[in-house]
Design a protein around this motif. Structure first.
Motif, PDB file in Angstrom:
ATOM      1  N   HIS A   1       0.838  -1.209   0.000  1.00 57.56           N
ATOM      2  CA  HIS A   1       0.000   0.000   0.000  1.00 57.56           C
ATOM      3  C   HIS A   1       0.873   1.260   0.000  1.00 57.56           C
ATOM      4  O   HIS A   1       0.621   2.206  -0.749  1.00 57.56           O
ATOM      5  CB  HIS A   1      -0.921  -0.030   1.223  1.00 57.56           C
ATOM      6  CG  HIS A   1      -1.942   1.074   1.252  1.00 57.56           C
ATOM      7  ND1 HIS A   1      -3.128   1.012   0.566  1.00 57.56           N
ATOM      8  CD2 HIS A   1      -1.940   2.273   1.870  1.00 57.56           C
ATOM      9  CE1 HIS A   1      -3.826   2.116   0.758  1.00 57.56           C
ATOM     10  NE2 HIS A   1      -3.124   2.892   1.555  1.00 57.56           N
TER      11      HIS A   1
ATOM     12  N   GLU B   1       2.598   1.668  -3.340  1.00 55.59           N
ATOM     13  CA  GLU B   1       1.638   2.171  -4.322  1.00 55.59           C
ATOM     14  C   GLU B   1       1.428   3.675  -4.155  1.00 55.59           C
ATOM     15  O   GLU B   1       1.245   4.395  -5.144  1.00 55.59           O
ATOM     16  CB  GLU B   1       0.287   1.463  -4.168  1.00 55.59           C
ATOM     17  CG  GLU B   1       0.284   0.014  -4.597  1.00 55.59           C
ATOM     18  CD  GLU B   1      -1.044  -0.689  -4.321  1.00 55.59           C
ATOM     19  OE1 GLU B   1      -1.186  -1.862  -4.715  1.00 55.59           O
ATOM     20  OE2 GLU B   1      -1.943  -0.081  -3.700  1.00 55.59           O
ATOM     21  N   SER B   2       1.411   4.140  -2.907  1.00 61.42           N
ATOM     22  CA  SER B   2       1.255   5.582  -2.674  1.00 61.42           C
ATOM     23  C   SER B   2       2.334   6.335  -3.417  1.00 61.42           C
ATOM     24  O   SER B   2       2.062   7.266  -4.174  1.00 61.42           O
ATOM     25  CB  SER B   2       1.385   5.905  -1.169  1.00 61.42           C
ATOM     26  OG  SER B   2       0.353   5.304  -0.444  1.00 61.42           O
TER      27      SER B   2
ATOM     28  N   GLU C   1      -6.588   9.931  -0.991  1.00 59.92           N
ATOM     29  CA  GLU C   1      -5.332   9.394  -0.460  1.00 59.92           C
ATOM     30  C   GLU C   1      -4.993   9.981   0.917  1.00 59.92           C
ATOM     31  O   GLU C   1      -3.830  10.281   1.208  1.00 59.92           O
ATOM     32  CB  GLU C   1      -4.191   9.697  -1.443  1.00 59.92           C
ATOM     33  CG  GLU C   1      -4.259   8.880  -2.697  1.00 59.92           C
ATOM     34  CD  GLU C   1      -3.885   7.420  -2.418  1.00 59.92           C
ATOM     35  OE1 GLU C   1      -2.842   7.187  -1.801  1.00 59.92           O
ATOM     36  OE2 GLU C   1      -4.662   6.531  -2.810  1.00 59.92           O
TER      37      GLU C   1
ATOM     38  N   ASN D   1      -9.570  -4.406  -1.893  1.00 61.28           N
ATOM     39  CA  ASN D   1      -8.400  -3.739  -2.461  1.00 61.28           C
ATOM     40  C   ASN D   1      -8.795  -3.136  -3.812  1.00 61.28           C
ATOM     41  O   ASN D   1      -9.494  -3.778  -4.604  1.00 61.28           O
ATOM     42  CB  ASN D   1      -7.269  -4.754  -2.623  1.00 61.28           C
ATOM     43  CG  ASN D   1      -6.018  -4.134  -3.197  1.00 61.28           C
ATOM     44  OD1 ASN D   1      -5.906  -3.937  -4.415  1.00 61.28           O
ATOM     45  ND2 ASN D   1      -5.063  -3.788  -2.341  1.00 61.28           N
TER      46      ASN D   1
ATOM     47  N   ARG E   1      -8.593   4.733  -2.947  1.00 60.90           N
ATOM     48  CA  ARG E   1      -8.114   3.845  -1.890  1.00 60.90           C
ATOM     49  C   ARG E   1      -8.415   4.449  -0.515  1.00 60.90           C
ATOM     50  O   ARG E   1      -8.115   5.625  -0.292  1.00 60.90           O
ATOM     51  CB  ARG E   1      -6.589   3.663  -1.993  1.00 60.90           C
ATOM     52  CG  ARG E   1      -6.092   3.178  -3.315  1.00 60.90           C
ATOM     53  CD  ARG E   1      -4.631   2.765  -3.225  1.00 60.90           C
ATOM     54  NE  ARG E   1      -3.817   3.814  -2.583  1.00 60.90           N
ATOM     55  CZ  ARG E   1      -2.588   3.636  -2.150  1.00 60.90           C
ATOM     56  NH1 ARG E   1      -2.010   2.445  -2.278  1.00 60.90           N
ATOM     57  NH2 ARG E   1      -1.916   4.620  -1.600  1.00 60.90           N
TER      58      ARG E   1
ATOM     59  N   PRO F   1      -5.507  -0.665   2.578  1.00 56.61           N
ATOM     60  CA  PRO F   1      -5.112  -1.808   1.760  1.00 56.61           C
ATOM     61  C   PRO F   1      -6.299  -2.676   1.347  1.00 56.61           C
ATOM     62  O   PRO F   1      -6.267  -3.283   0.279  1.00 56.61           O
ATOM     63  CB  PRO F   1      -4.157  -2.584   2.679  1.00 56.61           C
ATOM     64  CG  PRO F   1      -3.614  -1.564   3.622  1.00 56.61           C
ATOM     65  CD  PRO F   1      -4.735  -0.588   3.842  1.00 56.61           C
ATOM     66  N   THR F   2      -7.340  -2.733   2.170  1.00 57.30           N
ATOM     67  CA  THR F   2      -8.474  -3.595   1.829  1.00 57.30           C
ATOM     68  C   THR F   2      -9.785  -2.818   1.890  1.00 57.30           C
ATOM     69  O   THR F   2     -10.840  -3.385   2.186  1.00 57.30           O
ATOM     70  CB  THR F   2      -8.555  -4.806   2.791  1.00 57.30           C
ATOM     71  OG1 THR F   2      -8.754  -4.305   4.116  1.00 57.30           O
ATOM     72  CG2 THR F   2      -7.290  -5.639   2.741  1.00 57.30           C
TER      73      THR F   2
ATOM     74  N   SER G   1     -11.997   0.477  -0.147  1.00 56.54           N
ATOM     75  CA  SER G   1     -12.064   1.424  -1.260  1.00 56.54           C
ATOM     76  C   SER G   1     -13.368   2.211  -1.219  1.00 56.54           C
ATOM     77  O   SER G   1     -14.386   1.716  -0.747  1.00 56.54           O
ATOM     78  CB  SER G   1     -11.989   0.673  -2.609  1.00 56.54           C
ATOM     79  OG  SER G   1     -10.787  -0.050  -2.706  1.00 56.54           O
TER      80      SER G   1
END
Ligand code: FES
Ligand code: FES
Ligand code: FES
Lengths: 371, 371, 371
Positions: free
Chosen positions: A23, A26-27, A56, A185, A285, A288-289, A291
């Motif tokens: 995570h 990815e940021s 974010e 995710n 996002r 991590p899990t 959205s």
């Protein structure tokens, strides 16, 4: 590479669907480097109109300025950090005024007024404007980029340029929007959108209108992926009834009115084009899990002004479809999180997912190791 | 060792009741190595009957197969990892079908059908069955073991073999079950069950039926621990009224009908035997300080078929007792989590807890350091 | 240092408002080393009266003993760690009895009775009293200190000694208390209390009674900070109406009745003195970004005994003001947590915050690096 035979492609290892380390990576590599779709420009038509966008973990103000252009700023006062706006949207006459000690910022973000700061040595008014974020507009959609020196939009998403001109998307206005928060995710949301292998089992109402075998892809590499699906004989749009509920978009005519089009614009937008309306999904996002997904229905303005305009047939259709997709994606998330999960093989109907995985790993700076 | 004089035994240090590191070590050494009780076999009598069991963060399907035996599989499709079943229980005709893309698995877990996978090189149908977990049945109870090469049940829990034959437990059927979720480390639940030192203060209704001094233990070492308690003069079962509400279990008779029996089957089962019914507790870890406890009441089938059968006297009795125990255990959990906690001395009436601590530390691979 | 020109002071870096590491360091250096205000002594007037206080993750019992003095103990049995009391307050006749196995403790914390411990070698009754925490009383307020060898109160908070004698605070009784839980780092609560720069924009009702420019500070260094504000012409107390609702405190008279006083007693208490009543705030950390605040209104006992006594005018005033402050502080917390946050300049009206930051960093053992 021939995208029709991704014979050796498998799903990603489990860590990509839940680990805090991925995570964070990815940021840095994706969500703070790439262009993110945040709003339809038509929602803030007038100078001073603004939207608050939570993105974010940050809060942004997207503002229509004096010159008519759109800018985005961190929703954060430069005095003691307070959020300027807690409402979802609004209109500034001339200034955004902080509710704590009344520092006032102009529509261009500059600090216009700060009471009782005279004689404070470290107070440099010119350096204390709102912190801006790069912004651009494409086909009526507002994108932001957290990177201080982003790759220009036209280069980063070159495949988009000119691709959808005929639909005249900047003329459309949003008539409805729904926000979903799900325990998934973000990549599972994208993967789900990228194949119709699941349509027969999961979406009987959709599969009737556009049988899953009548799909093809005209963009099959990189970060814009998708293509048309053919409407079946008695279907004219993606609605509960199969009938249209708006006017034809742009200058579409004849056989063009027999297709719908679906595109992933990586990493956070889906563009779905029906003959009479467009649908935009924005995937954000939350963890991590987890959205948040915004889904917006856009129609021609003149269609919405007709006395009998009723978009509910289209709204219900996609709300039903969305909920089916979120629900199965949550079941996937749970299974992938189990101790038994291991990558499984993609079918021939999932070539776009295999390509998305490649784009993703490439942006993340990692090699594909399951080939 | 003389279990009646655990003079030097003290409670475990605080880290055993909340640290993520201990929790992870317990996963590896205990909960993914030992046999865990998950269900009563009588709940899935027919071929194709299944239960979903949530265990240690995983989801399992416990299925009665074609040959009548019971197997357990991870509830996870081998295609993209989706959970096959979200219901709590059900019946498969022939196949378990994944709701996402319709892969179909036989009752033995093998992959029977996978549409559109023809021509995918990495698709090996024989290798893509559901992932199985070792399973066994003992006295009508189903146990699973996550270890790929577990110690056989008969060896791991040798003290159980033949011990309860006279109660004819496989003949019993569950008539009621209650699930509790509490903010307690699992070991506090076991410790609470393992002594009646607390009965006078906490369980007046229980202490009337079986005075706490009339307890003895016939299994005092290892991973099966417990023994009988004597019913007082006017009590005939553990019920609110003190009367029985079922028929005598097995071939019990005479003085045998004057005792109840309590056993901890480490790490996750309690077996409580009353003259006319049995009680099973299954303790599942949800986190370092959170547990889910299933409590199931089992009676002779012929008793349940009698027109005036009413188990509520037994159900209420244990529900009241359970809630008293969970409540005090939550108060213990809070106190143990405080900065002031330090190990305290066990009384002579807590010898079974001292032995449980030894069994626990031994399985965890740690030495007792408080002797 | 001249506190009126903190020209170079800026707000603290973002990590001080949310990182678990800073939170842990604050525990050690501040909240387990300094004196914390926990209650008004008048709430437990009789021998055996007790309050439960939840503080820094621990639970304490504050008890009035046989000799009339107040002591504090961890609310935790020395047998198996269970909390002794789950109620918020109460009265012990002679003993605090553990609800699990009935160990009994005297009002002085000593273990008086422990059934069935005879013959247990490691049971040393004299060593198994409740674990005490240092306690002191100042002007009717109870303070505790977790440190085993704390700096004496009179030395640690020397500026307090004798400072408020004229208000005769020990004679006051609490007539109301409100508890707030908010998503804010504790330091933002203190900073908010320490300046009236925000009063015009945020507190119109307060700014009418005490215009923000009529503030001065008579304690400007160290861990007790604050001073008077002057009531405006038609205001006589801090109430919705501007009228008093109690009798004058202590021997205040004449011009003294025209001022209110506000002091931060670092790290967790605010003392607000109105002509006719006092207000105590106690700030408790619940996490890096979460605080619990108790606000208590105290009046002269003889005022409360008057037939027409009605404190609601004062209660509503501060409840309104509190909620405005918590709300803006939550907006600050959110902004400071954003990726864009950076320290901003303090105005001349925020000199007390700059000094509080110095006191804080000094206690934390860190250097000021933003001068
Ligand atoms: S925090 Fe915005 S003006 Fe002070
Ligand atoms: S995930 Fe099960 S069939 Fe695709
Ligand atoms: S835990 Fe308090 S008496 Fe046992």
């Amino acid at each position: 590479m021939d995208h029709r035979s991704s014979d050796n492609a498998r799903t990603l290892p489990g860590r990509y669907y839940g680990s805090p380390e991925v995570h964070a990576r990815e940021s840095e590599r994706i969500f703070r480097s790439e262009w993110l779709c945040v709003a339809t420009a038509a929602r803030i038509p007038e100078t001073g109109d603004w939207l608050r966008v939570e993105l974010e973990g940050d809060s942004l103000l997207v503002i229509r300025g004096e010159d008519g252009s759109i800018q985005a700023f961190h929703n954060m006062c430069r005095h003691r950090g307070t959020r300027l706006c807690s409402e979802a949207e609004g209109h500034f006459k001339k200034f955004a005024v902080c509710p704590y000690h009344a520092w006032a910022y102009g529509l261009d973000g500059s600090l216009a007024r700060a009471p009782h700061m005279e004689g404070v040595d470290c107070f440099k008014q010119d350096d204390l404007g709102l912190i801006s974020v790069h912004t651009t507009e494409w086909e009526g959609q507002v994108f932001v980029n957290f990177n201080e020196q982003p790759v220009p939009f036209d280069k980063a998403l070159a495949a988009l340029i000119g691709k959808f001109t005929r639909w005249e998307l900047p003329e459309l206005v949003p008539v409805h929007s729904t926000v979903y928060e799900i325990e998934v995710n973000w990549k599972l949301v994208i993967q789900n959108y990228s194949e119709c292998y699941h349509c027969p089992a999961l979406h009987p109402q959709l599969n009737r209108l556009t049988p899953f075998r009548d799909a093809s892809n005209d963009l099959t590499e990189g970060n814009v992926l998708g293509g048309p699906m053919h409407l079946s004989k008695n279907a004219f749009s993606m609605t509960m009834s199969g009938k249209t509920c708006g006017l034809p978009l742009g200058d579409l005519e004849g056989p063009e009115l027999r297709d719908v089009h679906y595109y992933v614009i990586f990493p956070n937008m889906f563009l779905s084009l029906m003959p009479d309306y467009a649908l935009v999904h924005r995937i954000h996002r939350l963890g991590p899990t987890r959205s948040r997904i915004e889904c917006e229905w856009l129609f021609r303005r003149d269609a919405t002004e007709q006395p009998d305009f009723d978009p509910s047939d289209a709204i219900e259709f996609w709300d039903v479809t969305n909920r089916q997709d979120w629900s199965i994606s949550e079941e996937s998330q749970k299974g992938i999180a189990s101790s038994a999960y291991r990558p499984g093989p993609y079918s021939n109907l999932e070539s776009m997912i295999a390509e998305l995985d490649r784009t993703y790993l490439h942006q993340l700076g990692e090699e594909i190791d399951d080939a």
